[in-house]
Design a protein around this motif. Structure first.
Motif, PDB file in Angstrom:
ATOM      1  N   GLU A  33       0.823  -1.201   0.000  1.00  0.00           N
ATOM      2  CA  GLU A  33       0.000   0.000   0.000  1.00  0.00           C
ATOM      3  C   GLU A  33       0.864   1.261   0.000  1.00  0.00           C
ATOM      4  N   VAL A  34       1.956   1.227   0.760  1.00  0.00           N
ATOM      5  CA  VAL A  34       2.853   2.392   0.819  1.00  0.00           C
ATOM      6  C   VAL A  34       3.491   2.638  -0.545  1.00  0.00           C
ATOM      7  N   LEU A  35       3.962   1.563  -1.196  1.00  0.00           N
ATOM      8  CA  LEU A  35       4.570   1.716  -2.520  1.00  0.00           C
ATOM      9  C   LEU A  35       3.547   2.211  -3.538  1.00  0.00           C
ATOM     10  N   THR A  36       2.310   1.735  -3.427  1.00  0.00           N
ATOM     11  CA  THR A  36       1.250   2.189  -4.330  1.00  0.00           C
ATOM     12  C   THR A  36       1.018   3.688  -4.174  1.00  0.00           C
ATOM     13  N   ARG A  37       0.919   4.136  -2.936  1.00  0.00           N
ATOM     14  CA  ARG A  37       0.709   5.564  -2.684  1.00  0.00           C
ATOM     15  C   ARG A  37       1.900   6.381  -3.150  1.00  0.00           C
ATOM     16  N   LEU A  38       3.109   5.844  -2.946  1.00  0.00           N
ATOM     17  CA  LEU A  38       4.314   6.540  -3.399  1.00  0.00           C
ATOM     18  C   LEU A  38       4.304   6.722  -4.913  1.00  0.00           C
ATOM     19  N   ALA A  39       3.978   5.641  -5.641  1.00  0.00           N
ATOM     20  CA  ALA A  39       3.981   5.702  -7.101  1.00  0.00           C
ATOM     21  C   ALA A  39       2.880   6.610  -7.633  1.00  0.00           C
ATOM     22  N   PRO A 192      17.607  23.571  -9.857  1.00  0.00           N
ATOM     23  CA  PRO A 192      17.401  23.123  -8.470  1.00  0.00           C
ATOM     24  C   PRO A 192      15.993  22.621  -8.198  1.00  0.00           C
ATOM     25  N   VAL A 193      15.028  22.939  -9.089  1.00  0.00           N
ATOM     26  CA  VAL A 193      13.665  22.433  -8.950  1.00  0.00           C
ATOM     27  C   VAL A 193      13.480  21.164  -9.772  1.00  0.00           C
ATOM     28  N   MET A 194      13.979  21.176 -11.000  1.00  0.00           N
ATOM     29  CA  MET A 194      13.774  20.039 -11.896  1.00  0.00           C
ATOM     30  C   MET A 194      14.569  18.807 -11.485  1.00  0.00           C
ATOM     31  N   GLU A 195      15.785  18.998 -11.014  1.00  0.00           N
ATOM     32  CA  GLU A 195      16.609  17.847 -10.666  1.00  0.00           C
ATOM     33  C   GLU A 195      16.036  17.015  -9.523  1.00  0.00           C
ATOM     34  N   PRO A 196      15.562  17.641  -8.435  1.00  0.00           N
ATOM     35  CA  PRO A 196      14.906  16.823  -7.394  1.00  0.00           C
ATOM     36  C   PRO A 196      13.657  16.119  -7.912  1.00  0.00           C
ATOM     37  N   LEU A 197      12.882  16.804  -8.768  1.00  0.00           N
ATOM     38  CA  LEU A 197      11.698  16.169  -9.341  1.00  0.00           C
ATOM     39  C   LEU A 197      12.092  14.961 -10.182  1.00  0.00           C
ATOM     40  N   GLY A 198      13.205  15.086 -10.926  1.00  0.00           N
ATOM     41  CA  GLY A 198      13.685  13.968 -11.725  1.00  0.00           C
ATOM     42  C   GLY A 198      14.087  12.783 -10.861  1.00  0.00           C
ATOM     43  N   ASP A 202      12.154   9.180 -10.823  1.00  0.00           N
ATOM     44  CA  ASP A 202      12.834   7.935 -11.185  1.00  0.00           C
ATOM     45  C   ASP A 202      12.355   6.754 -10.353  1.00  0.00           C
ATOM     46  N   MET A 203      11.704   7.027  -9.234  1.00  0.00           N
ATOM     47  CA  MET A 203      11.180   5.942  -8.401  1.00  0.00           C
ATOM     48  C   MET A 203       9.867   5.385  -8.940  1.00  0.00           C
ATOM     49  N   SER A 204       9.223   6.097  -9.838  1.00  0.00           N
ATOM     50  CA  SER A 204       7.876   5.742 -10.260  1.00  0.00           C
ATOM     51  C   SER A 204       7.795   4.375 -10.916  1.00  0.00           C
ATOM     52  N   VAL A 205       8.578   4.150 -11.957  1.00  0.00           N
ATOM     53  CA  VAL A 205       8.508   2.889 -12.698  1.00  0.00           C
ATOM     54  C   VAL A 205       8.910   1.700 -11.835  1.00  0.00           C
ATOM     55  N   PRO A 206      10.081   1.747 -11.166  1.00  0.00           N
ATOM     56  CA  PRO A 206      10.416   0.589 -10.326  1.00  0.00           C
ATOM     57  C   PRO A 206       9.407   0.342  -9.212  1.00  0.00           C
TER      58      PRO A 206
END
Length: 313
Positions: A33-39, A192-198, A202-206
């Motif tokens: 459930e935590v991973l689902t919410r994270l993604a 400094p805004v885009m790099e943290p978002l990137g 990157d965690m989304s697909v895995p």
């Protein structure tokens, strides 16, 4: 053929890791459930904004994308028609329609486009079409039809003004539409805004693949349970119907030949995306349908893609 098999191998390994995590109980009972919410609520929106804010929106207007859009609409409408006749329910039918026409354009489409078609950017129009148009529409339907979104709220009981603002309350839709707005306006988001978002994106697909793998633990063989008919219908439409419709439209209506024809057919033959299971899990609707449809369409798409690449390549 090598590109097809390599892309599927990467997917299989990560899903396998998720299965082991679920089998061993490494993340505990609430881990999935935590991973689902994270993604769904964090990594997915970040990835979509990061991608779309730098995208060339002009690729949305092309004959190739029109073929993809029409073939998606055709197979999705076919599933909706059957779902209405069989009284499968709006939420279930919406998830099934997505499984029938929403291709895995990201983590599988990109490597296959790179190795089979020779240009990874060819999948970009499909990715944009799905995240800008298909996803917000489908998730808005789920929000508005009273589907439980995991917080106990029922979209169907909300006031009219809240229903009109539904897309603005959905993290995936907000991430997509915000990225499109930034790109359309020609704004440049500071590093400094885009790099943290990137990094977060990157965690989304895995995360989505791990959740999918964890869900397989203890599951029955696909295509044999109560969702047997909608699963088999969605897989047939996704794996066979959509590429056939795309081929017919590309050849008969738009006169595409050679590489352009191969591009649209290969793209349409991609399996259903794993993030559809994330959506089903988040809204707690048709999870078995989504899981089994994604799994079976992924397996069936291997010989289909190899055949398409051999015949049209």
């Amino acid at each position: 053929m090598t590109g097809v098999l390599s892309g599927f191998a990467v997917i299989a390994v990560v899903i396998g890791v998720g299965y082991v995590l679920g089998w061993r109980g490494t993340l505990g009972e609430p881990g999935r459930e935590v991973l689902t919410r994270l993604a769904f609520s964090v990594a997915g929106p970040a990835l979509l904004f990061h991608t779309l804010a730098r995208a060339d929106l002009s690729v949305l207007f092309s004959s190739r994308l029109l073929v993809t859009a029409l073939s998606t609409a055709a197979v999705s409408a076919a599933f909706v028609a059957v779902g209405a006749l069989r009284h499968w329910g709006v939420g279930r039918t919406t998830i099934g329609a997505l499984c029938a026409g929403y291709v895995n354009s990201g983590n599988l489409g990109i490597p296959i486009a790179a190795y089979v078609l020779g240009d990874a950017s060819l999948v970009a129009p499909v990715l944009l079409f799905q995240v800008v148009i298909v996803t917000p529409v489908a998730l808005t339907v789920l929000d508005l039809t009273g589907t439980d979104d995991g917080t106990g709220r029922k979209g169907g009981k909300a006031p009219v003004w809240q229903r009109l603002l539904t897309p603005l309350r959905n993290p995936i839709a907000v991430g997509s539409l915000s990225g499109v707005a930034v790109s359309a306006a020609g704004w440049r988001v500071p590093g400094p805004v885009m790099e943290p978002l990137g990094m977060i994106g990157d965690m989304s697909v895995p995360a989505a693949l791990l959740v999918f793998g964890m869900s397989l633990r203890g599951s029955a063989a696909p295509g044999r349970g109560l969702d047997r008919h909608p699963v088999l219908l969605s897989v047939a439409l996704k794996s066979l119907g959509q590429p056939l419709v795309a081929w017919a439209l590309a050849r008969g209506v738009f006169g595409l030949h050679g590489a352009p024809l191969l591009d649209v057919v290969v793209t349409s033959a991609l399996p259903a995306a794993q993030n559809l299971f994330t959506y089903a899990s988040r809204y707690r609707v048709a999870e078995t349908l989504a899981r089994e449809s994604v799994l079976l369409s992924t397996v069936v798409s291997v010989p289909v893609l190899v055949g398409v690449a051999t015949v049209l390549g």
